[in-house]
Design a protein around this motif. Structure first.
Motif, PDB file in Angstrom:
ATOM      1  N   GLU A  92      -7.841   2.985  -8.156  1.00  0.00           N
ATOM      2  CA  GLU A  92      -6.519   3.017  -7.552  1.00  0.00           C
ATOM      3  C   GLU A  92      -6.702   3.622  -6.168  1.00  0.00           C
ATOM      4  O   GLU A  92      -7.251   4.725  -6.034  1.00  0.00           O
ATOM      5  CB  GLU A  92      -5.564   3.856  -8.401  1.00  0.00           C
ATOM      6  N   ILE A  94      -5.168   5.175  -2.948  1.00  0.00           N
ATOM      7  CA  ILE A  94      -3.918   5.834  -2.561  1.00  0.00           C
ATOM      8  C   ILE A  94      -3.987   6.268  -1.105  1.00  0.00           C
ATOM      9  O   ILE A  94      -4.919   6.964  -0.694  1.00  0.00           O
ATOM     10  CB  ILE A  94      -3.632   7.036  -3.492  1.00  0.00           C
ATOM     11  N   ARG A  96      -1.774   8.088   2.014  1.00  0.00           N
ATOM     12  CA  ARG A  96      -0.630   8.986   2.232  1.00  0.00           C
ATOM     13  C   ARG A  96      -0.412   9.204   3.731  1.00  0.00           C
ATOM     14  O   ARG A  96      -1.373   9.445   4.470  1.00  0.00           O
ATOM     15  CB  ARG A  96      -0.890  10.357   1.593  1.00  0.00           C
ATOM     16  N   ALA A 100       3.365  14.628  -0.551  1.00  0.00           N
ATOM     17  CA  ALA A 100       4.321  14.434  -1.656  1.00  0.00           C
ATOM     18  C   ALA A 100       3.521  14.378  -2.954  1.00  0.00           C
ATOM     19  O   ALA A 100       2.282  14.348  -2.931  1.00  0.00           O
ATOM     20  CB  ALA A 100       5.116  13.132  -1.483  1.00  0.00           C
ATOM     21  N   GLY A 101       4.238  14.388  -4.054  1.00  0.00           N
ATOM     22  CA  GLY A 101       3.639  14.119  -5.353  1.00  0.00           C
ATOM     23  C   GLY A 101       2.432  14.976  -5.679  1.00  0.00           C
ATOM     24  O   GLY A 101       2.443  16.192  -5.477  1.00  0.00           O
ATOM     25  N   PHE A 103      -0.390  15.261  -4.271  1.00  0.00           N
ATOM     26  CA  PHE A 103      -1.026  15.929  -3.126  1.00  0.00           C
ATOM     27  C   PHE A 103      -0.378  17.298  -2.909  1.00  0.00           C
ATOM     28  O   PHE A 103      -1.065  18.322  -2.776  1.00  0.00           O
ATOM     29  CB  PHE A 103      -0.890  15.067  -1.860  1.00  0.00           C
ATOM     30  N   GLU A 121      -7.485   8.272  -0.858  1.00  0.00           N
ATOM     31  CA  GLU A 121      -8.200   8.798  -2.031  1.00  0.00           C
ATOM     32  C   GLU A 121      -8.268   7.710  -3.085  1.00  0.00           C
ATOM     33  O   GLU A 121      -7.490   6.750  -3.050  1.00  0.00           O
ATOM     34  CB  GLU A 121      -7.507  10.061  -2.571  1.00  0.00           C
ATOM     35  N   ASP A 177       3.802   7.355   0.844  1.00  0.00           N
ATOM     36  CA  ASP A 177       2.483   7.088   0.257  1.00  0.00           C
ATOM     37  C   ASP A 177       2.585   5.858  -0.628  1.00  0.00           C
ATOM     38  O   ASP A 177       3.685   5.359  -0.884  1.00  0.00           O
ATOM     39  CB  ASP A 177       1.954   8.310  -0.524  1.00  0.00           C
ATOM     40  N   PHE A 178       1.449   5.360  -1.072  1.00  0.00           N
ATOM     41  CA  PHE A 178       1.449   4.191  -1.957  1.00  0.00           C
ATOM     42  C   PHE A 178       0.087   4.018  -2.596  1.00  0.00           C
ATOM     43  O   PHE A 178      -0.903   4.613  -2.150  1.00  0.00           O
ATOM     44  CB  PHE A 178       1.847   2.908  -1.220  1.00  0.00           C
ATOM     45  N   THR A 200       5.236   1.572  -6.865  1.00  0.00           N
ATOM     46  CA  THR A 200       3.895   1.960  -6.394  1.00  0.00           C
ATOM     47  C   THR A 200       3.900   2.616  -5.018  1.00  0.00           C
ATOM     48  O   THR A 200       2.831   2.961  -4.507  1.00  0.00           O
ATOM     49  CB  THR A 200       2.973   0.719  -6.345  1.00  0.00           C
ATOM     50  N   CYS A 201       5.076   2.722  -4.404  1.00  0.00           N
ATOM     51  CA  CYS A 201       5.194   3.346  -3.078  1.00  0.00           C
ATOM     52  C   CYS A 201       6.222   4.470  -3.141  1.00  0.00           C
ATOM     53  O   CYS A 201       7.203   4.359  -3.879  1.00  0.00           O
ATOM     54  CB  CYS A 201       5.738   2.366  -2.042  1.00  0.00           C
ATOM     55  N   ARG A 202       6.046   5.511  -2.341  1.00  0.00           N
ATOM     56  CA  ARG A 202       7.159   6.442  -2.099  1.00  0.00           C
ATOM     57  C   ARG A 202       7.836   6.010  -0.807  1.00  0.00           C
ATOM     58  O   ARG A 202       7.167   5.882   0.234  1.00  0.00           O
ATOM     59  CB  ARG A 202       6.677   7.891  -1.982  1.00  0.00           C
TER      60      ARG A 202
END
Ligand code: 5GP
Length: 239
Positions: A92, A94, A96, A100-101, A103, A121, A177-178, A200-202
């Motif tokens: 996956e 990611i 950013r 958020a989340g 992180f 990441e 992020d996504f 899958t995205c913020r």
């Protein structure tokens, strides 16, 4: 070509995958099921399947036009799309742009810090292990992908970020992020696969900072349906 839906090959948390008469093409069918925290939290976001299907295709078409290869073949209906059959690289990816989340949690910082440069990441896509963070050396050791594939994936991911940030800015949304997934086609090409959606995205409204994504479900904020509809409405308004 008219793709015929044959036997079900796979059922994931948010999608089902069916064979077609073409061995190189499968049909993905998006569900309204929502899960979070590695499947511990379960629910439904009514209408999500259709929105995520159409939003993913809208964005993938625009990414293709800018030179990013994707698995998209043809949208078949509200919920179903023909895509190239790929073997998913179990990473996956990611990206950013703001904290958020996980992180924010991992490094003990507030959400909403704007980074000077995007971060990348990888998580090892493995539900039994809870998708652990992994670095490229580990990914190579585990033979999840070759060094060349990882370099290409990183390149595509940062390109997708720049393009997606632009698409979202046009509709008054900050791309926080996504997560992306990539696949290998039968002839070994790396293509963008899976989906690009509020799952899958913020996505935060640039003015109000209202969350327009799956965090509404994850954090029991309410209004998930309306948030997904709002992103879709803004996106198709500029199509
Ligand atoms: P975080 O690591 O902060 O939980 O997630 C970072 C970004 O990647 C968020 O936009 C989140 O939606 C996405 N993401 C990370 N892992 C997953 C996953 O397993 N499923 C989905 N749908 N999105 C994920």
């Amino acid at each position: 070509m008219a793709y015929e839906k044959k036997e079900q090959l796979y059922e994931g948390k948010a999608k089902k995958v069916y064979a077609t008469q073409d061995p190189n093409v499968v049909i993905v069918s998006y569900k309204d099921d929502a899960t979070a925290f590695n499947g511990l939290k379960k629910g439904t976001i009514t209408g999500k399947g259709a929105i995520n299907n159409r939003m993913t295709n809208n964005l993938m078409r625009r990414l293709e036009a800018k030179g990013v290869p994707t698995h998209l073949v043809e949208e078949l209906s509200d919920r179903e799309t023909a895509v190239k059959k790929v073997s998913i690289v179990p990473l996956e990816v990611i990206i950013r742009n703001l904290s958020a989340g996980s992180f924010a949690k991992r490094y003990g910082v507030e959400e909403g810090i704007v980074f000077d440069a995007p971060t990348i990441e990888f998580s090892y896509k493995n539900d039994d292990l809870g998708d652990p963070l992994i670095n490229t050396y580990h990914a190579l050791a585990l033979k999840l992908a070759t060094a060349e594939e990882i370099a290409l994936i990183k390149n595509y991911a940062f390109t997708v970020n720049e393009l997606l940030k632009g698409f979202m800015k046009e509709i008054g949304i900050d791309l926080v992020d996504f997560k992306l997934e990539f696949g290998r086609t039968a002839d070994g090409q790396i293509v963008l696969a899976d989906e690009i959606s509020p799952d899958t995205c913020r996505l935060w409204d640039e003015k109000t900072h209202e969350k327009l994504d799956k965090d509404r479900f994850r954090r029991d904020l309410g209004g998930a349906e309306e948030a997904y509809e709002e992103v879709m409405r803004r996106l198709t308004g500029v199509e």
